[in-house]
Write a protein that holds these residues in place. Structure first.
Motif, PDB file in Angstrom:
ATOM      1  N   ASP A 131       0.814  -1.202   0.000  1.00 23.27           N
ATOM      2  CA  ASP A 131       0.000   0.000   0.000  1.00 23.27           C
ATOM      3  C   ASP A 131       0.856   1.264   0.000  1.00 23.27           C
ATOM      4  O   ASP A 131       0.504   2.262   0.613  1.00 23.27           O
TER       5      ASP A 131
ATOM      6  N   SER B  97     -12.380   8.526  -6.687  1.00 25.32           N
ATOM      7  CA  SER B  97     -11.091   8.379  -7.375  1.00 25.32           C
ATOM      8  C   SER B  97     -10.289   9.664  -7.254  1.00 25.32           C
ATOM      9  O   SER B  97     -10.829  10.734  -6.946  1.00 25.32           O
TER      10      SER B  97
ATOM     11  N   GLU C 238      -5.594   1.326   6.605  1.00 27.52           N
ATOM     12  CA  GLU C 238      -6.776   0.557   6.194  1.00 27.52           C
ATOM     13  C   GLU C 238      -7.618   1.345   5.198  1.00 27.52           C
ATOM     14  O   GLU C 238      -8.018   0.817   4.155  1.00 27.52           O
TER      15      GLU C 238
ATOM     16  N   SER D 149      -5.779   1.658   1.880  1.00 28.19           N
ATOM     17  CA  SER D 149      -5.836   0.393   1.150  1.00 28.19           C
ATOM     18  C   SER D 149      -7.192   0.199   0.481  1.00 28.19           C
ATOM     19  O   SER D 149      -7.276  -0.255  -0.663  1.00 28.19           O
ATOM     20  N   LEU D 150      -8.260   0.538   1.194  1.00 25.82           N
ATOM     21  CA  LEU D 150      -9.601   0.443   0.603  1.00 25.82           C
ATOM     22  C   LEU D 150      -9.744   1.397  -0.573  1.00 25.82           C
ATOM     23  O   LEU D 150     -10.342   1.054  -1.594  1.00 25.82           O
ATOM     24  N   TRP D 151      -9.202   2.596  -0.427  1.00 25.54           N
ATOM     25  CA  TRP D 151      -9.240   3.568  -1.528  1.00 25.54           C
ATOM     26  C   TRP D 151      -8.518   3.004  -2.747  1.00 25.54           C
ATOM     27  O   TRP D 151      -9.030   3.077  -3.866  1.00 25.54           O
ATOM     28  N   LEU D 152      -7.334   2.440  -2.543  1.00 24.23           N
ATOM     29  CA  LEU D 152      -6.589   1.839  -3.653  1.00 24.23           C
ATOM     30  C   LEU D 152      -7.403   0.730  -4.315  1.00 24.23           C
ATOM     31  O   LEU D 152      -7.505   0.666  -5.543  1.00 24.23           O
ATOM     32  N   LYS D 153      -7.972  -0.124  -3.500  1.00 23.58           N
ATOM     33  CA  LYS D 153      -8.719  -1.270  -4.006  1.00 23.58           C
ATOM     34  C   LYS D 153      -9.974  -0.825  -4.763  1.00 23.58           C
ATOM     35  O   LYS D 153     -10.267  -1.353  -5.838  1.00 23.58           O
ATOM     36  N   ASN D 154     -10.688   0.130  -4.218  1.00 22.59           N
ATOM     37  CA  ASN D 154     -11.976   0.532  -4.793  1.00 22.59           C
ATOM     38  C   ASN D 154     -11.870   1.512  -5.950  1.00 22.59           C
ATOM     39  O   ASN D 154     -12.772   1.577  -6.780  1.00 22.59           O
ATOM     40  N   THR D 155     -10.790   2.293  -5.997  1.00 21.30           N
ATOM     41  CA  THR D 155     -10.711   3.338  -7.030  1.00 21.30           C
ATOM     42  C   THR D 155      -9.530   3.165  -7.963  1.00 21.30           C
ATOM     43  O   THR D 155      -9.428   3.874  -8.955  1.00 21.30           O
ATOM     44  N   GLY D 156      -8.624   2.277  -7.629  1.00 22.54           N
ATOM     45  CA  GLY D 156      -7.425   2.118  -8.443  1.00 22.54           C
ATOM     46  C   GLY D 156      -6.324   3.092  -8.088  1.00 22.54           C
ATOM     47  O   GLY D 156      -5.285   3.117  -8.718  1.00 22.54           O
TER      48      GLY D 156
END
Length: 129
Positions: A24, A71, A116, A119-126
C-alpha cells in the motif's frame, strides 16, 4: 551486547513495518505533504477544519467520511470545479490553485487516512491514475 540486540530489534521492526506497508505504498512524498499542509491551511481549513475533521456543512476529509470513496480524478475535479454547480456549497478553486497545489493538498489530506482506509481507496478506485 545489549546495543547489538537493540539495533537488531530496530532493524527487524523496520523490516516488518516496511513489509506490511509495501503493498500500500502511497503515491506522494513527505515534501508533498508538507507543501500540501500549507495549501490546505490557506485554502481549505476554514471550511473542512484544521485537521480535515470537517465542519458543517463541509465533510471530513481525514478518512472518516466519504472522500476516500472517490477516485483521484474525482477528488481533483471537485477541488477544481467545486460543488456549487451540483447544489453543494464548495466554491471552485481552479482559478486559485494549480494542479501541483491540488495534488499537494490531496497528499496532505490522504496522509491523514489510516493504512486501512488508504488500502480500501486503492482497491476501490485504483488509486492515483
Amino acid at each position: 551486547m545489549k546495543r547489538l540486540q537493540f539495533l537488531m530489534t530496530l532493524l527487524l521492526l523496520s523490516f516488518l513495518s516496511q513489509a506490511s506497508h509495501s503493498a500500500d505504498a502511497r503515491w506522494y512524498t513527505w515534501d508533498d505533504v508538507v507543501k500540501g499542509g500549507k495549501v490546505f491551511a490557506n485554502q481549505c481549513a476554514s471550511c473542512h477544519g484544521a485537521k480535515a475533521e470537517g465542519k458543517a456543512p463541509a465533510p471530513a476529509l481525514n478518512g472518516t467520511a466519504h472522500a476516500w470513496h472517490h477516485s483521484f480524478s474525482q477528488l481533483k475535479q471537485t477541488i477544481k470545479k467545486g460543488t456549487q454547480r451540483l447544489g453543494g456549497s464548495m466554491p471552485p478553486f481552479e482559478d486559485k490553485l494549480n494542479d501541483q497545489e491540488i495534488n499537494q493538498a490531496l497528499a496532505w489530506v490522504q496522509s491523514h487516512w489510516s493504512d486501512e482506509v488508504y488500502s480500501l481507496w486503492l482497491k476501490n478506485t485504483g488509486g492515483r491514475k
